[in-house]
Design an enzyme around this catalytic site. Structure first.
Site, PDB file in Angstrom:
ATOM      1  CG  ASP A   8      19.609  26.189  29.222  1.00  0.00           C
ATOM      2  OD1 ASP A   8      20.163  26.944  28.409  1.00  0.00           O
ATOM      3  OD2 ASP A   8      18.838  26.587  30.125  1.00  0.00           O
ATOM      4  CG  ASP A  10      22.368  31.884  31.424  1.00  0.00           C
ATOM      5  OD1 ASP A  10      23.312  31.570  32.175  1.00  0.00           O
ATOM      6  OD2 ASP A  10      22.487  32.639  30.446  1.00  0.00           O
TER       7      ASP A  10
HETATM    8 MG   LIG Z   1      17.606  28.345  30.089  1.00  0.00          MG
END
Ligand SMILES: [Mg+2]
Length: 151
Positions: A8, A10
């Site tokens: 992932d 952010d």
């Molecule tokens: Mg995230």
């Protein structure tokens, strides 16, 4: 076939803004760099999979997304943590797409494009209900990481 670390963006690689778009706000977590380097060393492709509903919400454009991303990729590469590919979902939750995590569309597309065996691959993210759930839907190994904010 290849094996991959699906990671992932952010909140996992960089501090979440949220809706990060300005490269000035880019702050990368040291432990994410270490994770990427470790998986690279063990022969995994590194593939970012990221929900970017800010695009279709009208908060930022694809071009701004790409600009933030390239700053991120450049910084990671400078630290020896090169990323092989980035897959993103631009849709809002109400659009009912198949690619917004925890949907599995981004992963399945990357697996097709890059000849990745999901069974020998790994998911890392910061949200169990998003990244963890996506991994569980495909029966994949995964790890949810929590950063301490000072790192
Ligand atoms: Mg995230």
């Amino acid at each position: 076939m290849n094996k991959a670390l699906f990671i992932d963006r952010d909140g996992t690689i960089n501090h979440d803004c949220p809706y990060c778009k300005d490269p000035k706000d880019l702050r990368i977590y040291d432990d994410a760099v270490d994770i990427i380097k470790d998986f690279r060393k063990r022969g995994f492709l590194i593939v970012i999979v990221t929900n970017q509903s800010g695009i279709n919400r009208g908060y930022f454009s694809e071009a701004e997304f790409e600009k933030f991303n390239s700053a991120l990729l450049k910084e990671l590469e400078r630290e020896g943590a090169k990323v092989d590919a980035v897959y993103h979902c631009p849709h809002r939750p109400d659009e009912g797409c198949l690619c917004r995590k925890p949907g599995t569309g981004l992963l399945l597309q990357a697996a097709r494009d890059l000849d990745i065996d999901l069974n020998s691959s790994f998911v890392v993210g910061d949200r169990d209900d998003v990244d963890g759930e996506m991994a569980r839907r495909l029966g994949m190994k995964y790890m949810i990481i929590k950063h301490n904010e000072s790192s």
